[in-house]
Design an enzyme around this catalytic site. Structure first.
Site, PDB file in Angstrom:
ATOM      1  N   ASP A   1      29.815 -28.788  13.710  1.00 28.85           N
ATOM      2  CA  ASP A   1      29.207 -28.408  12.437  1.00 28.85           C
ATOM      3  C   ASP A   1      29.148 -29.627  11.529  1.00 28.85           C
ATOM      4  OD1 ASP A   1      28.469 -25.778  10.832  1.00 28.85           O
ATOM      5  OD2 ASP A   1      29.490 -27.129   9.445  1.00 28.85           O
ATOM      6  N   LEU A   2      27.947 -29.850  10.927  1.00 30.66           N
ATOM      7  CA  LEU A   2      27.789 -30.966   9.988  1.00 30.66           C
ATOM      8  C   LEU A   2      28.546 -30.660   8.701  1.00 30.66           C
ATOM      9  CD1 LEU A   2      24.011 -31.655  10.572  1.00 30.66           C
ATOM     10  CD2 LEU A   2      25.786 -33.365  10.784  1.00 30.66           C
TER      11      LEU A   2
ATOM     12  N   ASP B   1      23.109 -25.697  10.599  1.00 28.29           N
ATOM     13  CA  ASP B   1      23.627 -27.032  10.918  1.00 28.29           C
ATOM     14  C   ASP B   1      24.763 -26.965  11.931  1.00 28.29           C
ATOM     15  OD1 ASP B   1      25.397 -25.762   9.269  1.00 28.29           O
ATOM     16  OD2 ASP B   1      25.845 -27.504   8.028  1.00 28.29           O
TER      17      ASP B   1
END
Length: 852
Positions: free
Chosen positions: A470-471, A513
């Site tokens: 996950d960003l 994301d």
């Protein structure tokens, strides 16, 4: 009864006279009315201006109140015998200094004139009203000490009654027109009688010529040009008839050609086999053409993109290399002569042979130039086709040339349609498994591959790992630079992610994301090494934002191993997901690598969720919420989708994503569905809801025999028309239960319910479902809708799904409509309904909806 020419001329003349009479009256009346009104406006302006100038000259010398009243009465009396009426209004500033005068009560228009200080002309049906404000000048301030330059001190009103003048003019004009109206009718009668005699005599000459034609062979003896009926128009008609006879002489003899064309056109039927093997289909058409025309090759030109074209050449037999080159050069020259192919694009050539057991003899280059018949169009037609042609010895036979031209025109659309369906079907199958933005696998395929990998690992007795990536703080990038820049950043990160994993590892975009990876067989240290490599590579991703700043991002990664952390594929993912959140809580930009304490904590959390779900079911805490579905073209609410929520102890609602997987694993998802559905039906009855209600079903209901029986009992108990209930099943959930699903859907329809396929286009069997099931609605996969403004491929998918659904009588619903621009694009493609945060968010309130 047929009309005579004489009667027709008289009828037309009378009709035209009446129309002209009315039109002339309306035009003259309108022009006169406008002229009178314009003149009246000018006169009113002059009267007001002169009145003001007179007042101003007197006021400069000073006057008494008696003189003022005498002036007003004298000015008004001047117009007693005229259609004009004059009135002078004194403003409040003047009244404060000099007191009021006798004047009518001011209406809104007079007050507006005082407020604006602007002259105003008010047109009425029977007259005009002109308001002329008296604005203070510099020298007015000597007496009007409470005013400033430009203040409105009074208003002169001039009214004029125009009705007598206009009515008199119209009556005079009608009298003149009534006298002139019969003249065209009398003239038309005389002309009709004269023309009738001349035309009957001329038609007799034509009839004599036609009566001599009794059979096809008589066409050779017909000579219309030898006759002259006396009218130039009929002489021209006989010339045309003579040309027609000469053409018929040629067409009437070659019956075999027409029969061949009919037989060939019968083969222009597009089936799934034709689409799958479209090149073989075109090769067979070439062989069919050779039954009547000695054709060496058939070619088609397709536009791939703005600068690249495909040239598909189909040969009857193997051509020598020099023939290939000569033929290609001839086609290139034909394209070069067309202005819309300038500058000359890149052309990719593909050759195909219909009969492999023969060879074409060498052909003279000049013969290829002469014998090639092609049809090129300015803009691409269906499937991107821009041209088609045949190379054959046909130029000396006009009839054969005509048939070939007809075949080429039809082939242009048929071949283009076959190529289009082939391309869109192939692309749809590809993008049903791919995320359009990153070209990684999508969430649905990830689940299928994860389940498949777990089965392989169990049989092969080996372990593997799942990474959830996950960003960090990606929302800030979207909020700061916009979703367009955010999408480009995600695409760049996906490329880095793809370069950081091993060959054979599976990568997917899970959503937003968040990304996932399945790392195949290896020891426990390998996943950590891959995760660390991904983390380090992510730190090097940099994109220049619109404001010139270079944007970077970090990632948090969660790791889970099979079989150490879970033996069910959904549990394994949940474990990795929890490890990713652990990495975030510990400061982000790190790897959540599980410890023994983490294993206990995660399964404790999973157990807690199971307890919450079971408690919600036992305590009746399942809550339905309703999201509006609107008509795409009008925005009118016509339906709602029912979504499940669980009310927590603090009163907040738990989203379906937090408990559906737990409920499915516990085997109680169908009970939650049933409870939610019953509450939704109760709400429909309470609110007298008249729209459609969409209800999601889990695949488990397919094998529950009592589901339909219980559902029918509920709609009868609450007095609900089954035709207003639409049950949704997602395509992915139904793939493995095709026969059971078919029986289930048929039973639904027999009970009067409607049926919808959700996330249409996301799986492999979209067209199979709508072909075999009585589907009422298809909900188009939201990923296609979200990206249709920026991705031409997604836009093409949506447009083709919409067209196909219209042909089959199935209504379409676009999901994920998040903006006005997307809604307009959806409506423009012909989609019927729309659903998303832009059209309405889920709410516990079931708002009114209009029945369809």
């Amino acid at each position: 009864m047929q009309k005579t020419i004489r009667g027709f001329i008289i009828t037309v003349a009378v009709g035209v006279s009446v129309v002209l009479f009315i039109a002339l009256y309306l035009v003259v009346s309108t022009v006169y009315d406008r002229t009178v009104r314009e003149d009246a406006r000018h006169v009113s302006d002059v009267i007001a201006e002169q009145t003001f100038n007179s007042m101003f000259q007197v006021m400069r010398q000073g006057w008494t109140r008696q003189e003022l009243e005498a002036f007003i009465q004298a000015s008004q009396a001047t117009f007693d015998e005229t259609p004009y009426h004059l009135e002078i209004y004194r403003g409040k500033r003047v009244e404060q200094l000099f007191g009021p005068i006798e004047q009518p009560e001011m209406d809104a228009q007079v007050e507006d004139a005082f407020a604006s200080g602007e002259r105003e002309l008010i047109e009425r049906d029977q007259g005009l009203r002109y308001l002329y404000p008296l604005n203070a000048r510099e020298e007015c301030l000597r007496c009007h000490t409470n005013a400033e330059v430009g203040d409105t001190l009074g208003v002169i009103e001039v009214e004029q009654d125009l009705e007598p003048v206009i009515r008199s003019a119209r009556e005079d004009f009608l009298t003149v027109l009534a006298f002139l109206a019969p003249l065209p009718v009398v003239g038309a009668l005389g002309v009709g009688l004269f023309l009738n005699r001349r035309i009957k005599r001329a038609l007799g000459v034509v009839e004599d010529s036609i009566e001599r034609v009794n059979k096809v062979s008589d066409l050779k003896e017909v000579a219309f040009r030898d006759q002259s009926p006396g009218f130039a128009e009929l002489d021209h008609l006989l010339d045309n008839m003579q040309e027609l006879v000469e053409k018929l002489r040629g067409f009437a003899v070659d019956r075999d050609l027409l029969e061949f064309e009919i037989r060939l056109l019968e083969k222009f039927v597009i089936t799934s086999e034709v689409v799958r093997d479209w090149r073989e289909y075109v090769s067979q058409l070439l062989l069919e053409i050779n039954q009547i025309v000695d054709a060496y090759s058939l070619f088609s030109v397709f536009k791939v993109d703005e600068e690249v074209f495909d040239l598909e050449v189909f040969w009857r037999c193997h051509p020598p290399e020099e023939v290939r080159q000569t033929f290609e050069a001839a086609v290139f020259r034909a394209m070069a002569e067309e202005p819309h192919f300038q500058p000359m694009p890149e052309i990719q050539v593909h050759h195909h042979v219909a009969e492999t057991g023969c060879t074409i003899e060498a052909i003279d280059p000049d013969a290829i130039e002469v014998q090639t018949k092609s049809l090129l169009v300015e803009t691409p037609k269906i499937g991107g086709i821009v041209g088609i042609g045949v190379q054959a010895d046909i130029v000396r036979d006009d009839m054969r040339m005509l048939v070939v031209e007809s075949i080429l025109s039809t082939l242009l659309n048929v071949v283009g349609s076959v190529k289009a369906i082939y391309k869109y079907t192939r692309d749809l199958e590809y993008y049903a498994t791919r995320d359009p933005l990153t070209d990684l696998y999508n969430q649905r395929v990830f689940w299928e591959l994860l389940e498949y990998e777990m089965g392989r690992a169990e049989r092969g007795d080996y372990g593997f790992a799942v990474l959830v990536i996950d960003l960090d703080n990606f929302k800030a990038i979207n909020d700061t630079y916009g979703h367009g820049f955010g999408d480009r950043f995600l695409a760049a990160f996906a490329e880095t992610l793809r370069a950081s994993v091993r060959q054979g590892d599976v990568l997917a975009r899970y959503g937003g994301d968040e990304f996932v990876a399945i790392l195949g067989e290896g020891d426990e240290g390998t996943p950590y090494q891959v995760a660390e490599r991904i983390r380090e590579a992510a730190s090097g991703v940099a994109l220049t934002a619109p404001d010139g700043h270079e944007v970077h991002a970090t990632i948090s990664i969660g790791v889970a191993f099979y079989p150490e952390h879970a033996t069910e594929f959904k549990d394994l993912f949940m474990f990795a997901d929890n490890m990713m959140y652990k990495a975030k809580t510990e400061g982000k930009n790190r790897i959540g690598y599980p410890t023994e304490e983490d294993v206990l904590e995660v399964f404790r959390a999973i157990g807690e969720k199971s307890r919450v779900v079971q408690q919600a079911l036992d305590a009746d805490h399942v809550v339905p919420v309703f999201q509006p579905i609107v008509e795409a073209s009008t925005g009118r609410v016509v339906a709602h989708e029912t979504l499940s929520r669980i009310r927590r102890e603090d009163g907040t609602l738990m989203g379906a994503g937090e408990f559906v997987e737990v409920a499915e694993r516990m085997g109680i998802i169908h009970k939650l569905d049933h409870l939610m559905m019953e509450k939704a039906f109760a709400r429909m009855a309470e609110t007298d809801y008249q729209g459609l209600l969409f209800i999601n079903l889990s695949p488990r209901v397919l094998v529950l025999g009592e589901f339909l029986r219980e559902t029918s009992r509920l709609v009868e108990f609450y007095g609900i028309d089954p035709g207003r209930v639409v049950f949704e099943l997602t395509e992915r959930d139904t793939v493995s239960n095709f026969q059971v699903l078919e029986d289930f859907v048929n039973d639904l329809k027999l009970e009067g319910f409607k049926f919808a396929i959700d996330d249409f286009g996301s799986g492999f069997s979209s067209y199979h479902y709508i072909k075999h099931f009585p589907v009422d609605y298809v909900k188009i996969e939201g990923d296609f809708i979200v990206n249709m403004l920026s991705d031409g491929r997604d836009r093409a998918f949506v447009r083709n799904i919409s067209n196909l659904a219209q042909e089959l009588g199935i209504r379409t619903i676009a999901e994920f409509v998040e903006s006005e621009e997307v809604l307009n694009a959806v409506a423009g493609t012909g989609i019927d309904l729309a659903q998303g945060f832009h059209t309405g968010r889920p709410s516990e309130t079931l708002t009114p909806a209009e029945p369809q």
